[in-house]
Every structure is written in structure tokens, then in C-alpha cells.
Design an enzyme around this catalytic site. Structure first.
Site, short mmCIF file in Angstrom:
data_model
loop_
_atom_site.label_atom_id
_atom_site.label_comp_id
_atom_site.label_asym_id
_atom_site.label_seq_id
_atom_site.Cartn_x
_atom_site.Cartn_y
_atom_site.Cartn_z
N HIS A 165 24.52 39.38 33.07
CA HIS A 165 25.62 39.46 31.90
C HIS A 165 25.64 40.80 31.19
O HIS A 165 26.57 41.49 30.94
CB HIS A 165 25.07 38.70 30.52
CG HIS A 165 24.99 37.07 31.38
ND1 HIS A 165 24.17 36.20 30.67
CD2 HIS A 165 25.58 36.43 32.15
CE1 HIS A 165 24.30 34.93 31.19
NE2 HIS A 165 25.00 35.22 32.25
N CYS A 185 44.75 41.17 41.26
CA CYS A 185 43.93 41.42 40.30
C CYS A 185 42.42 41.68 40.89
O CYS A 185 41.51 41.83 40.19
CB CYS A 185 44.03 40.48 39.02
SG CYS A 185 43.43 38.88 39.81
C1 PEP Z 1 39.04 38.09 42.73
O1 PEP Z 1 38.30 37.22 43.30
O2 PEP Z 1 39.73 39.12 43.40
C2 PEP Z 1 39.27 38.15 41.21
C3 PEP Z 1 40.02 39.05 40.80
O3 PEP Z 1 38.40 37.32 40.66
P1 PEP Z 1 36.83 37.62 40.30
O4 PEP Z 1 36.45 38.94 40.84
O5 PEP Z 1 36.60 37.04 39.08
O6 PEP Z 1 36.23 36.31 41.24
#
Ligand code: PEP
Ligand code: MG
Length: 745
Positions: free
Chosen positions: A359, A672
Site C-alpha cells: 500500500h 490505460c
Molecule cells: C492494466 O492491467 O493495464 C491496468 C491498467 O490495470 P492494472 O494495472 O490496475 O491491473
């Protein structure tokens, strides 16, 4: 009695050598020993006779021994006392002709230690064969502590620990850990748990000291019990097992007994704690067994805490005065403890423990604080006020850097600051490519501390709001009203800008401490995210209710993680619809608009795009997980880091396929993952057809800067031709392209 006399010696305005000369006389007469000698460690690793009463005075500054040679060398090697009634029959006995010690049978030697570092050896000898009593050993160790002060004062010529041993407290060190949050910083060491300087070694009244120790021990035990009771993950950085160990150690009779004995020899309570701590530090530095080393580490940590109880300083450094360039060093800490620091004064964080998904790591990332974890042995090497460089990209830590290293990092930091200033000037400018393509640049967020970044970075919105972060930094499951407040605050901060909330992505290795969870053999492939949510819909429904209520009268965008088949998406969407119905039956106003999307991060979904795109309002590619699953390469395993490149033609081809399919059906496609935050990655994504990407706020400026220089159509035409290439990565090609077109990546 001896200590009182020693105090007088220490107080007199004399040279260090004279002090040692007087000390050996005092000890010899007090212990009724014919010989008392002090050997001091030299930088060349030899132990030199610095003062003696009883041995041949001509041998002073002449007789030397290697560590491990003779009885004195053995004590230095083991950092333990040696008590022998017949020294000459010991296999390690070495006869130094110049000293004339053949006449002495019994021998007692103790190490001179300071913070676990070997500074020398103190010896008494007697002609007759005798065994020194336990109290005498104690008394000699206490005296050795005072000698440690004299040696560490730096006034003795040629004294000091060897340069080539990894124990020097003054020389530069380069340590390697695990880079957890990128970026580099140069600054001043601040110990998260400040150490206590023990000023008074010699007690006036042992009874008072004994009582002070007992009170401090009671305070220490109570504070550990309190931490265990709180089970407050937000505040206590210590995992439960560590606290349980501390509790056991704090009750340990042997430990307490040793400290009481040290007080009985005339030390103050603080000095007694330090004396006993010094022994365990010495053992720790020499211990090879990782488990035992760890336990000694615990004991060391506990002694620091006890000292702080003794002097009534129990706050962390966050409560004190911080230098303007603080780099906080800790064994570990909780996320809220990090949030307690004044953000404007802290530049970086170094942890002896720490993991990518802890965290505190998440919070450090949100604060854009360079963080290196897993730096074993750091606290034993570092002093508050030291200069230090933390490089979160390479995982390097430079303690007391040389002028060259400092200059190099100083230049790097300056360059970065200048660049950030330049990017800040672009803040209000929309990201439009040279050929007129408007690119939506969004930030990834998840905590309240992220929200100001929206304006600071000049972002178009929040492309990924990781809702699990609030759950991970909470002590217990956030209640409905707490969730509503949190999501409303996010929407308020965003105003007209879109926010895409992602439903809880927990399970696997993102475990909520307050939810029972069994260990899984392959957490990344296990019962996590949407799988958990559909099996136990209570959690997801509560969250959806909170999101719907927070977005009442506004637009709600929500997406589901880890969708592997369209049916999962359809079922999750049905839960949203059901909550909307419930909301209206209860007379509450639902959001004006609801957009429901799916994350494309499991490769199976790439083969169901037509079905998915006919159901979803939007999609968002999670390139981090997509890369991990396509290449069967664990994203949390440091040994796999960098092995496969997201700019490999095969991943880019997949991303292109997704973008094309979505465009053909006019479904918005975002991306993302971390790839979007690299200027070269963002450039590639635009070439593949993405027009909305989301990244860590700190990356937005450099990405926008690259986009402004880019001709998307030109890159696209050239890039698509290369997608069938069997190369490991298109990174070199993209780099050349950028260079040719004067795009800063
Ligand atoms: C990903 O998997 O690319 C993503 C954006 O989510 P996380 O990094 O939270 O798994
Ligand atoms: Mg993911």
C-alpha cells in the site's frame, strides 16, 4: 566506583591517547588484574595495541594482530567476549614476544563495539589461573562502551574501521534494491523512526535507572498491544507477524535481564539498552543465516523503539522538523504514515522491505515519490543527515555519494525540473498532433491525493480510477456512505471532465486485510476481480450503489476488470441495471447518463470483440495485464521485468486489431496501461489508432510534448507496415522515427 572514575577521565580536558592510558590503569586496579590492554582497529584491518598497563610499554603502537589472529583477533572476529582460565592452552593463543605476556594464565577480553561496528578489543589478564565472574565480564563490557566513545571520537591517530570492510559509516556506498516508483532524487536522509542519541552513559542512581527501564518497557509493550488491537492497516505499516514477533521479543526474559545487568554495572537505562543492542547488532552484521539475521533485526528495531520510549520521543519523523529535501528511510511503513509527511519537503523514500503492490508503494506512486525497496542492511549503514541518492528506475541507492555521482544526479534532477517547467507551460494547450488529430490525455488515479493532479497536469479527465486503492488503504471495508463521499469528491474534482471508474480489482495478490482469503498457487490467474465480484455479488452491488448515488444527476462511467468472456460482462452489466431500478423504486434520482465498459486485458477477449463491442458502451485496454497474459510473463516477478517489450510487434498488432474493431463499430476505445505513459509508447498507440489514453499524472507533460511534434498519419502508414515483423521489439525503429522527426521521447 570504576564508572565514576571513568566519568572523571572522560570529563577532563585531555587527549584521547592520555584518556586510554589512564583508563587501562583504572581498570587494572579496579579489577585486580595485572594487565589491562586496549587494542584498536586500524583502517588496514589490523588490531594495534594502543594502551597497556602491565605489558611491555615499548610494544604500544608496535604490536599488531590480524582479525582472527590470536585471542584478541578471535574476539574481534566473533564480536563476543572470551573468558579463559588458561589462555595458553587455547588453540588460538598466539605469543607476541614484544609484549611479554607469557607470564599470564587467565584472560578476559571483550569487543569494543559501537552500533555493531568493531572498533577494538579490551583485555585484562592475571598471572594465576582463574575464571572471571559473570559480573566482571559485564563490568568490562560496560567499560568497553566508554572506550568506544573515545575511539569513535576520531581523535586517535590511525584508528578507525577498515576501508575495505562493508562497515564504514563514513564512506560512499552503492546499494541495489528493487525500483518501485520511478524517478531519481538527491537529498538528506531522514529516519522515519528517529534514533535516540545516548548522551549520558554513566548513571548517578542505578535504582532510578532500573525504574526508568521498567516504565519504558511497559510503555513499549502497551504500544505493541495497541498496534495489534488496532488492526488498522492504514496506520501501522507492520504486518501482523512482525508485531507478534515484537510482542514475544519485548517479553523476552533474556533480553530484559541483560539490560538490567548492564544497569547494575552502573550504566544509565539508555546506555544499558544501547549496550545490549550493540551486541545484537554485532551478531547481526556477522550472521549469515537469513532467518536469524531477521530476528536480530527485529530485536534491533525493538531496542530503537525502547530507547524512544525512554526519552519520550515516540513520534515518527513526520511530526518533527524536516529538511527541504528529505529522503525518508525506514524498514517499512504504512500508507497513512507516508501521507503524514509534508509533501513539499519530501523527495524520495527508501525501504529495507517494500514490495511492488504494498500500500505504501501505491501511495508513493500517487505522490510521484521515487521509491526503492528491498534495500537490505541500509539502516545499519546510514546516519540521519547523510546525503543520499534514490533512483527508482534502476533500483540503486547511493549513500554518501561521491562528488561525481552527486553531480550526475544533480544534473539529472535539474534537467527533469527544467523539463517539468517546460511541460507545465503546455498545460493549457490541448494535445493535437501536427496533422490535427486531437488526443485525449487522461490520468490514472485512485486516492484523494491524486485529484489535484487533474488540474496540475492539465488532464482531459480520469481514464482509470482504480477504486480498490481506497479499499486497500482502509482499516476495514468502507461503508456505503464512505464510498459515496469518496466517489462524489472525485466527480466534483473532475467537474465536466469524464471519469472512468473501474469496479474493485481485488483478489489475487491485491488482498484486503479484512476479507478472508485463501492463498492461491497462481494469484494472477486466480479468483480475482470480476470473478470474485460475480461469485459474491454483495460487494460489487454495494459499490455500484455507491457509484450510482454519487453520480446522481451526472454521468457515470464504470468499467469491469479482467473480463475473459462476454458473458461475464453481460452479467456485471445486469447488476448495474438492477441497482438503477432499485434506486428509482426508492425515489432516488439516478445518473443522467450511464456508460458501461469492459477492460480488454485478458487475451481471450480479443477473439470476442464483435460480440463484446455490440454490448459495451466503451472499452479500455489494460496493456499491463494484456502483456502479462499474452507472454505468460508475471508482471510482479522482478526476474521477468523487461523480458518482453510492450512495443513488440505482436502486442502492437493486437492493440491495432482492437482499435480497428472498435472504430468500425464506433465504440470508444481507450488505453490505460503503463505503455501510455511512455512518450514512445503513446506515440505508437496514436499510430495504431488510439485517440484516448490514460497514464500516471507525472507522465502527462512529456507525452503531450511528444504528441505536439507528431504527424499521426505519417507514423501510422509506416508503423502498420511493420506489424508483421518477427523482431523482439519495434522500440529501436520507433526511436529512430522519433529522432528523424525531432520528437522528444
Ligand atoms: C492494466 O492491467 O493495464 C491496468 C491498467 O490495470 P492494472 O494495472 O490496475 O491491473
Ligand atoms: Mg489490469
Amino acid at each position: 566506583m570504576l564508572l565514576r572514575q571513568l566519568r572523571e577521565v572522560m570529563a577532563a580536558p585531555e587527549s584521547a591517547q592520555t584518556r586510554l592510558d589512564r583508563i587501562v590503569v583504572l581498570i587494572a586496579s579496579n579489577m585486580v588484574a595485572e594487565v589491562c590492554s586496549i587494542y584498536v582497529m586500524r583502517p588496514d584491518g589490523r588490531l594495534e595495541l594502543y594502551a597497556t598497563e602491565g605489558l611491555n610499554p615499548d610494544a604500544v603502537h608496535k604490536a599488531t594482530l590480524r582479525v582472527g589472529q590470536g585471542l584478541v583477533g578471535l574476539i574481534a572476529a566473533r564480536a563476543e567476549p572470551l573468558n579463559l582460565s588458561d589462555a595458553q592452552s587455547h588453540p588460538s593463543f598466539t605469543y607476541l614476544a614484544e609484549t611479554g605476556e607469557e607470564a599470564y594464565r587467565s584472560f578476559l577480553g571483550v569487543p569494543v563495539l559501537r552500533s555493531g561496528h568493531m572498533l577494538g578489543v579490551l583485555v585484562v589478564q592475571n598471572r594465576i589461573q582463574r575464571t572471571y565472574a559473570e559480573e566482571e565480564v559485564e563490568a568490562l563490557q560496560t567499560t568497553a562502551m566508554v572506550i568506544g566513545e573515545v575511539v569513535a571520537s576520531g581523535e586517535l591517530p590511525d584508528a578507525g574501521p577498515p576501508e575495505d570492510e562493508d562497515i564504514a559509516h563514513t564512506r560512499p556506498h552503492r546499494l541495489e534494491g528493487l525500483g518501485l516508483v520511478g524517478g531519481a532524487a538527491l537529498g538528506t536522509v531522514v529516519l522515519h523512526e528517529p534514533r535516540v542519541e545516548v548522551a549520558n552513559l554513566i548513571a548517578r542512581n542505578p535504582d532510578v535507572e532500573r525504574r526508568r527501564l521498567d516504565t519504558a518497557l511497559a510503555g513499549l509493550r502497551a504500544s505493541i498491544d495497541e498496534m495489534l488491537r488496532q488492526t488498522d492497516f492504514a496506520r501501522g505499516g507492520e504486518p501482523r507477524e512482525v508485531l507478534e514477533t515484537y510482542r514475544l521479543l519485548a517479553q523476552d526474559r533474556g533480553w530484559v535481564k541483560r539490560m538490567r545487568e548492564a544497569i547494575a554495572t552502573g550504566l544509565t537505562a539508555e546506555a544499558a539498552v544501547e549496550r545490549v543492542q550493540s551486541d545484537s547488532q554485532a551478531r547481526m552484521l556477522r550472521q549469515r543465516d537469513p532467518y536469524l539475521r531477521e530476528r536480530l533485526h527485529d530485536l534491533d528495531d525493538l531496542a530503537h523503539r525502547l530507547l524512544r520510549h525512554l526519552v519520550g520521543k515516540v513520534d515518527t519523523a513526520a511530526a518533527g522538523d524536516l529538511p527541504p529535501d528529505a529522503i525518508v528511510v525506514a524498514r517499512n511503513m504504512g500508507p497513512a504514515e507516508l501521507l503524514d509527511y509534508d509533501r513539499s519537503r519530501i523527495r524520495g523514500l527508501i525501504l529495507e522491505e517494500g514490495t511492488p503492490n504494498a500500500h505504501v508503494t501505491i501511495v508513493a506512486r500517487a505522490l510521484d515519490l521515487p521509491l526503492v525497496g528491498r534495500v537490505a542492511g541500509l539502516l545499519a549503514l546510514i546516519e540521519p543527515g547523510d546525503r543520499v541518492v534514490v533512483d527508482g528506475r534502476s533500483g540503486e541507492v547511493h549513500v554518501r555519494p561521491t562528488a561525481d555521482v552527486e553531480r550526475a544526479y544533480g544534473e539529472k534532477a535539474e534537467f527533469r525540473a527544467r523539463q517539468q517547467q517546460r511541460f507545465a507551460r503546455l498545460r493549457a494547450r490541448p494535445a493535437i498532433t501536427r496533422d490535427g488529430q486531437r488526443i485525449s490525455l487522461n490520468i490514472n488515479a485512485g486516492l484523494a491525493v491524486d485529484l489535484p493532479h487533474l488540474d496540475e497536469a492539465g488532464a482531459d479527465g480520469i481514464g482509470l480510477f482504480r477504486t480498490e486503492l481506497q479499499f486497500m488503504v482502509s482499516a476495514r471495508f468502507p461503508r456505503l456512505d464512505e464510498q459515496i463521499r469518496h466517489y462524489s469528491a472525485v466527480l466534483d474534482a473532475a467537474g465536466d471532465r469524464p471519469v472512468i471508474f473501474r469496479s474493485l480489482d481485488i483478489g489475487g495478490d491485491k488482498i484486503l486485510p479484512y476479507i478472508a482469503h485463501s492463498k492461491e498457487p497462481n494469484p494472477a490467474l486466480g479468483w480475482r476481480a470480476i470473478r470474485m465480484a460475480l461469485d459474491r455479488p454483495g460487494l460489487l452491488r454495494l459499490q455500484l450503489r455507491a457509484l450510482l448515488r454519487a453520480a446522481s444527476g451526472r454521468t457515470l462511467r464504470v468499467m469491469f476488470p479482467m473480463i475473459a468472456e462476454v458473458d461475464e460482462f453481460v452479467r456485471a452489466r445486469a447488476l448495474v441495471r438492477r441497482e438503477v431500478e432499485l434506486m428509482t423504486t426508492h425515489g432516488r434520482k439516478p445518473p443522467d447518463k450511464i456508460r458501461i465498459g469492459a477492460m480488454v486485458e485478458v487475451p481471450s477477449l480479443v477473439w470476442q470483440l464483435p460480440a463484446l463491442l455490440s454490448q459495451a458502451d466503451f472499452i479500455s485496454v489494460g496493456s499491463n495485464d494484456l502483456l502479462q497474459f499474452m507472454f505468460a510473463s508475471d508482471r510482479d516477478n522482478p526476474r521477468m521485468a523487461g523480458r518482453y517489450d510492450p512495443l513488440s510487434p505482436i502486442l502492437l498488432k493486437t492493440l491495432h486489431h482492437v482499435a480497428e474493431q472498435a472504430a468500425a463499430r464506433e465504440v470508444p476505445a481507450h488505453l490505460c496501461g503503463e505503455l501510455a505513459g511512455e512518450p514512445i509508447g503513446a506515440m505508437a498507440l496514436i499510430g495504431l489508432g488510439y485517440r484516448s489514453i490514460s497514464m500516471a499524472p507525472a507522465s502527462l507533460g512529456s507525452v503531450k510534448n511528444a504528441i505536439l511534434e507528431l504527424d499521426a498519419g505519417d507514423l501510422q502508414a509506416k508503423l502498420l507496415k511493420r506489424l508483421e515483423s518477427p523482431e523482439h521489439s519495434l522500440r529501436p525503429w520507433l526511436g529512430d522515427y522519433a529522432k528523424c522527426h525531432k520528437i522528444t521521447v
